[in-house]
Scaffold this motif. Sequence first.
Motif, PDB file in Angstrom:
ATOM      1  N   VAL A 116       4.179  36.281  39.438  1.00  0.00           N
ATOM      2  CA  VAL A 116       5.463  36.181  40.816  1.00  0.00           C
ATOM      3  C   VAL A 116       4.628  35.122  41.695  1.00  0.00           C
ATOM      4  O   VAL A 116       3.413  35.138  41.815  1.00  0.00           O
ATOM      5  CB  VAL A 116       5.108  37.548  41.631  1.00  0.00           C
ATOM      6  CG1 VAL A 116       6.067  37.105  42.813  1.00  0.00           C
ATOM      7  CG2 VAL A 116       5.552  38.589  40.718  1.00  0.00           C
ATOM      8  N   GLY A 117       5.461  34.169  42.018  1.00  0.00           N
ATOM      9  CA  GLY A 117       4.975  32.969  42.867  1.00  0.00           C
ATOM     10  C   GLY A 117       5.584  33.020  44.166  1.00  0.00           C
ATOM     11  O   GLY A 117       5.783  34.202  44.699  1.00  0.00           O
ATOM     12  N   ALA A 258      12.464  35.874  45.478  1.00  0.00           N
ATOM     13  CA  ALA A 258      10.935  35.489  45.085  1.00  0.00           C
ATOM     14  C   ALA A 258      11.222  34.552  43.861  1.00  0.00           C
ATOM     15  O   ALA A 258      12.273  34.591  43.109  1.00  0.00           O
ATOM     16  CB  ALA A 258      10.213  36.819  44.319  1.00  0.00           C
ATOM     17  N   THR A 259      10.164  33.679  43.403  1.00  0.00           N
ATOM     18  CA  THR A 259      10.167  32.830  42.127  1.00  0.00           C
ATOM     19  C   THR A 259       9.120  33.474  40.975  1.00  0.00           C
ATOM     20  O   THR A 259       8.312  34.241  41.609  1.00  0.00           O
ATOM     21  CB  THR A 259       9.279  31.618  42.618  1.00  0.00           C
ATOM     22  OG1 THR A 259       9.905  30.978  43.737  1.00  0.00           O
ATOM     23  CG2 THR A 259       9.333  30.519  41.429  1.00  0.00           C
ATOM     24  N   TYR A 260       9.925  33.560  39.876  1.00  0.00           N
ATOM     25  CA  TYR A 260       9.233  34.212  38.774  1.00  0.00           C
ATOM     26  C   TYR A 260       8.533  33.342  37.814  1.00  0.00           C
ATOM     27  O   TYR A 260       9.344  32.135  37.623  1.00  0.00           O
ATOM     28  CB  TYR A 260      10.110  35.331  38.124  1.00  0.00           C
ATOM     29  CG  TYR A 260      10.284  36.601  38.906  1.00  0.00           C
ATOM     30  CD1 TYR A 260       9.462  37.053  39.991  1.00  0.00           C
ATOM     31  CD2 TYR A 260      11.169  37.504  38.349  1.00  0.00           C
ATOM     32  CE1 TYR A 260       9.632  38.130  40.466  1.00  0.00           C
ATOM     33  CE2 TYR A 260      11.007  38.708  38.854  1.00  0.00           C
ATOM     34  CZ  TYR A 260      10.321  39.138  40.121  1.00  0.00           C
ATOM     35  OH  TYR A 260      10.590  40.399  40.610  1.00  0.00           O
ATOM     36  N   PHE A 261       7.588  33.502  36.963  1.00  0.00           N
ATOM     37  CA  PHE A 261       7.329  32.852  35.820  1.00  0.00           C
ATOM     38  C   PHE A 261       7.754  33.712  34.613  1.00  0.00           C
ATOM     39  O   PHE A 261       6.869  34.884  34.600  1.00  0.00           O
ATOM     40  CB  PHE A 261       5.924  32.553  35.862  1.00  0.00           C
ATOM     41  CG  PHE A 261       5.397  31.874  34.547  1.00  0.00           C
ATOM     42  CD1 PHE A 261       6.111  30.935  33.737  1.00  0.00           C
ATOM     43  CD2 PHE A 261       4.066  32.083  34.042  1.00  0.00           C
ATOM     44  CE1 PHE A 261       5.768  30.242  32.592  1.00  0.00           C
ATOM     45  CE2 PHE A 261       3.553  31.199  32.840  1.00  0.00           C
ATOM     46  CZ  PHE A 261       4.445  30.446  32.152  1.00  0.00           C
ATOM     47  N   VAL A 262       8.332  33.684  33.872  1.00  0.00           N
ATOM     48  CA  VAL A 262       9.011  34.534  32.931  1.00  0.00           C
ATOM     49  C   VAL A 262       8.892  34.130  31.488  1.00  0.00           C
ATOM     50  O   VAL A 262       8.723  32.861  31.323  1.00  0.00           O
ATOM     51  CB  VAL A 262      10.414  34.955  33.135  1.00  0.00           C
ATOM     52  CG1 VAL A 262      10.693  35.602  34.536  1.00  0.00           C
ATOM     53  CG2 VAL A 262      11.285  33.743  33.064  1.00  0.00           C
ATOM     54  N   GLU A 295       0.452  30.258  46.423  1.00  0.00           N
ATOM     55  CA  GLU A 295       1.349  31.604  46.557  1.00  0.00           C
ATOM     56  C   GLU A 295       1.394  32.261  45.233  1.00  0.00           C
ATOM     57  O   GLU A 295       1.608  33.692  45.015  1.00  0.00           O
ATOM     58  CB  GLU A 295       2.632  31.494  47.090  1.00  0.00           C
ATOM     59  CG  GLU A 295       2.734  31.287  48.429  1.00  0.00           C
ATOM     60  CD  GLU A 295       4.153  31.397  49.270  1.00  0.00           C
ATOM     61  OE1 GLU A 295       4.708  32.353  49.310  1.00  0.00           O
ATOM     62  OE2 GLU A 295       4.714  30.138  49.578  1.00  0.00           O
ATOM     63  N   TRP A 296       0.763  31.495  44.284  1.00  0.00           N
ATOM     64  CA  TRP A 296       0.888  32.137  42.659  1.00  0.00           C
ATOM     65  C   TRP A 296      -0.369  33.107  42.427  1.00  0.00           C
ATOM     66  O   TRP A 296      -1.281  32.475  41.688  1.00  0.00           O
ATOM     67  CB  TRP A 296       1.192  31.045  41.641  1.00  0.00           C
ATOM     68  CG  TRP A 296       2.563  30.603  41.598  1.00  0.00           C
ATOM     69  CD1 TRP A 296       3.161  29.595  42.558  1.00  0.00           C
ATOM     70  CD2 TRP A 296       3.559  30.958  40.655  1.00  0.00           C
ATOM     71  NE1 TRP A 296       4.434  29.402  42.245  1.00  0.00           N
ATOM     72  CE2 TRP A 296       4.712  30.299  41.168  1.00  0.00           C
ATOM     73  CE3 TRP A 296       3.650  31.912  39.733  1.00  0.00           C
ATOM     74  CZ2 TRP A 296       5.991  30.363  40.564  1.00  0.00           C
ATOM     75  CZ3 TRP A 296       4.955  31.920  39.259  1.00  0.00           C
ATOM     76  CH2 TRP A 296       5.943  31.133  39.428  1.00  0.00           C
ATOM     77  N   THR A 297      -0.545  34.052  43.058  1.00  0.00           N
ATOM     78  CA  THR A 297      -1.746  34.732  42.908  1.00  0.00           C
ATOM     79  C   THR A 297      -1.549  35.952  42.202  1.00  0.00           C
ATOM     80  O   THR A 297      -0.557  36.626  42.197  1.00  0.00           O
ATOM     81  CB  THR A 297      -2.370  34.902  44.362  1.00  0.00           C
ATOM     82  OG1 THR A 297      -1.400  35.730  45.042  1.00  0.00           O
ATOM     83  CG2 THR A 297      -2.746  33.936  45.300  1.00  0.00           C
ATOM     84  N   LEU A 298      -2.854  36.471  41.597  1.00  0.00           N
ATOM     85  CA  LEU A 298      -2.803  37.853  41.108  1.00  0.00           C
ATOM     86  C   LEU A 298      -2.517  38.938  42.100  1.00  0.00           C
ATOM     87  O   LEU A 298      -1.632  39.839  41.680  1.00  0.00           O
ATOM     88  CB  LEU A 298      -4.266  38.098  40.456  1.00  0.00           C
ATOM     89  CG  LEU A 298      -4.577  39.310  39.574  1.00  0.00           C
ATOM     90  CD1 LEU A 298      -3.547  39.333  38.596  1.00  0.00           C
ATOM     91  CD2 LEU A 298      -5.898  39.494  39.272  1.00  0.00           C
ATOM     92  N   GLU A 299      -2.932  38.923  43.322  1.00  0.00           N
ATOM     93  CA  GLU A 299      -2.542  39.906  44.281  1.00  0.00           C
ATOM     94  C   GLU A 299      -0.942  39.851  44.278  1.00  0.00           C
ATOM     95  O   GLU A 299      -0.360  40.972  44.729  1.00  0.00           O
ATOM     96  CB  GLU A 299      -3.266  39.528  45.695  1.00  0.00           C
ATOM     97  CG  GLU A 299      -2.955  40.690  46.472  1.00  0.00           C
ATOM     98  CD  GLU A 299      -3.757  40.298  48.032  1.00  0.00           C
ATOM     99  OE1 GLU A 299      -3.641  41.160  48.770  1.00  0.00           O
ATOM    100  OE2 GLU A 299      -4.316  39.049  48.210  1.00  0.00           O
ATOM    101  N   SER A 304       3.889  42.715  44.743  1.00  0.00           N
ATOM    102  CA  SER A 304       5.280  42.806  44.545  1.00  0.00           C
ATOM    103  C   SER A 304       5.696  43.812  43.752  1.00  0.00           C
ATOM    104  O   SER A 304       5.512  43.988  42.536  1.00  0.00           O
ATOM    105  CB  SER A 304       5.668  41.237  44.610  1.00  0.00           C
ATOM    106  OG  SER A 304       5.022  40.328  45.088  1.00  0.00           O
ATOM    107  N   LYS A 305       6.970  44.164  44.014  1.00  0.00           N
ATOM    108  CA  LYS A 305       7.696  45.234  43.588  1.00  0.00           C
ATOM    109  C   LYS A 305       8.641  44.391  42.662  1.00  0.00           C
ATOM    110  O   LYS A 305       9.325  43.587  42.966  1.00  0.00           O
ATOM    111  CB  LYS A 305       8.462  46.096  44.201  1.00  0.00           C
ATOM    112  CG  LYS A 305       9.293  47.241  43.474  1.00  0.00           C
ATOM    113  CD  LYS A 305      10.134  48.105  44.443  1.00  0.00           C
ATOM    114  CE  LYS A 305      10.738  49.381  43.296  1.00  0.00           C
ATOM    115  NZ  LYS A 305      11.551  50.257  44.384  1.00  0.00           N
TER     116      LYS A 305
END
Length: 338
Positions: A116-117, A258-262, A295-299, A304-305
């Motif tokens: 999640v970014g 939200a921005t996703y890496f999918v 903002e592309w963090t593991l946390e 994020s849901k």
Amino acid sequence: MSKRKIVSIVLSFCLVAAVISACGSKQGSSGNSTLKIGTNSVGSVYYTLAVGISELLLKHAEINSSVEAVGGSDANMFAMADNDIDLAVADSPSAYNAMNTIAPFKEKVDVSLVAVGQTSFRPIVVRKNSGIKSVEDLAGKKLIGIRPALFEFELITDNLLQTYGIDKSKVNIIKTVETNETVEALRTGTVDAAIFPVSLGNALLSELMRDNVVEFLPMEEAKVDQVISSLPKSLYKSVIPKGSFPNQDQDVTTFALATYFVADSSVPEEKIYQITKTFFDNNKEFVSFHNAAKEWTLERTTKSKPIIPFHPGTIKYLKETGNWSSELQSAQDALTTK
């Protein structure tokens, strides 16, 4: 030259052509082939982020990948359905709609979450000499409010006008294909306002605001809440902090996603595990490609849901690093048992 010799040469050429064709075809799910990462137009934030991911994968995991400027997020999901790409940087609503067969998708796209970014905002910007100071002033003006590849544009436009009691027929709603087209229209004055897709630090909007071409259109928070209540759950209210862009002296309450890496769910678990591990283990290096990468963090990914399921390869990494929680498992179960 004998007939036998000619036949032999022809057969040799056919064999070479067959090998080249096989090598050039998409084999993203195989272990040694080049993975294809779909993204938006060249120069966009998503494209820059995808280039960063591609370089990390090659440098740290020896995974070959190419970045494909497919278009908007919907276009990326269609490309994934057609097996033209294996991975994508895309808006979360497009991934959600693709997985749940919501228009414009007529068939389910088997897409999974990797990371999640950053928040991607959908503010309205107006030309400074347009005379538009409030949403009500859009009546009689030209607004870029439709983009086929970003379905949320039209939803926001329709619900915004309805919330403010503006007759839709009184606004000249323009359709564009990409952001560069929007920038040109705002610069030349062929439109008065536009929904502008941005992340913090977006270079195209920064340049427009630095040149005093546009400014943000303010909206009352209560009105934004009212519009949001009519939009899909993948869209939400957020704030662009003051100073995020040149000449921006106030916070801007607006619409966001939200921005996703999918990934295509058919990409093997071990491959996505390697990709996830490479991405998060080298996250500090990723930030050097674009400010939005912060903002592309593991946390962020684990707090994020999710609105689409995680890929098994990503789950393997999160469990291995102690970041897979009971809350994430519950969310995963709910998403995979629909």
